[in-house]
Design a protein around this motif. Sequence first.
Motif, PDB file in Angstrom:
ATOM      1  N   ILE A 200       0.805  -1.218   0.000  1.00 37.91           N
ATOM      2  CA  ILE A 200       0.000   0.000   0.000  1.00 37.91           C
ATOM      3  C   ILE A 200       0.845   1.279   0.000  1.00 37.91           C
ATOM      4  O   ILE A 200       0.345   2.344  -0.345  1.00 37.91           O
ATOM      5  N   GLU A 201       2.124   1.191   0.392  1.00 33.60           N
ATOM      6  CA  GLU A 201       2.990   2.371   0.393  1.00 33.60           C
ATOM      7  C   GLU A 201       4.419   1.964   0.063  1.00 33.60           C
ATOM      8  O   GLU A 201       4.824   0.814   0.271  1.00 33.60           O
ATOM      9  N   ARG A 202       5.198   2.949  -0.436  1.00 31.86           N
ATOM     10  CA  ARG A 202       6.644   2.776  -0.654  1.00 31.86           C
ATOM     11  C   ARG A 202       7.383   3.877   0.094  1.00 31.86           C
ATOM     12  O   ARG A 202       6.961   5.027   0.090  1.00 31.86           O
ATOM     13  N   GLY A 203       8.488   3.497   0.735  1.00 33.31           N
ATOM     14  CA  GLY A 203       9.276   4.475   1.466  1.00 33.31           C
ATOM     15  C   GLY A 203       8.643   4.911   2.770  1.00 33.31           C
ATOM     16  O   GLY A 203       9.058   5.896   3.383  1.00 33.31           O
ATOM     17  N   LYS A 204       7.645   4.172   3.215  1.00 36.23           N
ATOM     18  CA  LYS A 204       6.941   4.495   4.457  1.00 36.23           C
ATOM     19  C   LYS A 204       6.640   3.197   5.200  1.00 36.23           C
ATOM     20  O   LYS A 204       6.866   2.115   4.695  1.00 36.23           O
ATOM     21  N   TRP A 230       2.314  10.145   8.619  1.00 37.51           N
ATOM     22  CA  TRP A 230       1.219   9.976   7.667  1.00 37.51           C
ATOM     23  C   TRP A 230       0.022   9.314   8.345  1.00 37.51           C
ATOM     24  O   TRP A 230       0.168   8.561   9.312  1.00 37.51           O
ATOM     25  N   PHE A 231      -1.149   9.606   7.782  1.00 32.16           N
ATOM     26  CA  PHE A 231      -2.399   9.027   8.256  1.00 32.16           C
ATOM     27  C   PHE A 231      -3.086   8.353   7.073  1.00 32.16           C
ATOM     28  O   PHE A 231      -3.239   8.956   6.011  1.00 32.16           O
ATOM     29  N   GLY A 232      -3.461   7.088   7.274  1.00 34.65           N
ATOM     30  CA  GLY A 232      -4.098   6.350   6.195  1.00 34.65           C
ATOM     31  C   GLY A 232      -5.411   5.719   6.622  1.00 34.65           C
ATOM     32  O   GLY A 232      -5.647   5.476   7.812  1.00 34.65           O
ATOM     33  N   LYS A 238      -9.945  -0.487  -0.302  1.00 33.24           N
ATOM     34  CA  LYS A 238      -9.298   0.686  -0.883  1.00 33.24           C
ATOM     35  C   LYS A 238      -8.474   1.415   0.180  1.00 33.24           C
ATOM     36  O   LYS A 238      -8.880   1.495   1.344  1.00 33.24           O
ATOM     37  N   TRP A 239      -7.355   1.953  -0.244  1.00 33.68           N
ATOM     38  CA  TRP A 239      -6.422   2.622   0.667  1.00 33.68           C
ATOM     39  C   TRP A 239      -6.151   4.047   0.178  1.00 33.68           C
ATOM     40  O   TRP A 239      -5.920   4.272  -1.008  1.00 33.68           O
ATOM     41  N   TYR A 240      -6.205   4.989   1.089  1.00 36.66           N
ATOM     42  CA  TYR A 240      -5.763   6.342   0.771  1.00 36.66           C
ATOM     43  C   TYR A 240      -5.096   6.935   2.007  1.00 36.66           C
ATOM     44  O   TYR A 240      -5.421   6.575   3.154  1.00 36.66           O
ATOM     45  N   SER A 241      -4.119   7.824   1.773  1.00 38.51           N
ATOM     46  CA  SER A 241      -3.331   8.364   2.869  1.00 38.51           C
ATOM     47  C   SER A 241      -2.972   9.815   2.613  1.00 38.51           C
ATOM     48  O   SER A 241      -3.032  10.299   1.474  1.00 38.51           O
TER      49      SER A 241
END
Length: 245
Positions: A200-204, A230-232, A238-241
């Motif tokens: 779901i994320e890169r570098g985090k 960050w807040f996700g 579905k994923w959003y941040s």
Amino acid sequence: SYYRGLMFYIDGQMVDSWGGELNWKRFSYPVEEPKWKFWILDAKHAKRFVDLVTDSKGVPHIIYFDEKNGGVRHITSRSYWNEFLDDIFYYFRGREWMEEVVDEGRGVGMFISATIDPEDRLHVAYQDSMLGREKLLYGFFDGNRWKKEVVDTAEKSGINVGMYTSITLLKNKPIIFYHVEQGRKMKYAFKSKEWVDGEIERGKGWFIAADTYGNKAYVLFRERDGKGIWFGVWEDGKWYSMPLN
């Protein structure tokens, strides 16, 4: 201070257990004002990677990494499954602590995270940190015994899979958010019938904390190399941040 007492009613009249008039002093006991109390639960095995949850009776459950031998340990206090009896027992005798081994193995139990479901069953996520063969593991107490499953592996997702795990329950099913060092990926794993995972994320994905409300999972996490927080939100697959600073 205030007082609680054992009171009995017969035909609408308050009496003591021998049928006479209530002796309030006999059956009352003082409850002290809230204050900190400390117990040394394990002075040999605990050092880092620990989590704490409470069940529906308010009983604490401590899940932690065995730094000395490897493995996962669980400590809880005895409960009589009645808040009033627990209150009396704790006041006069203090807590009686019980310990068990959940899983064993050198390096097993790092990055541990725990949650508890409405039926007071514990769910635990943690890493088997064997170098180059790391695994993300899941443990579940079904009411009688611990069951353990492999969620993700280094062979599948990359070296050091299962860092900074955070487990919570979504629709009463376990969902785990975690980091993979190789590729600097943040992933999720959700179990319905079988485990399903994805990036779901890169570098985090450092220092992850997750919780749920309704049909959503809320996740707080840090950038891999920077200091950004960050807040996700995970909802219906579905994923959003968004960054918080």
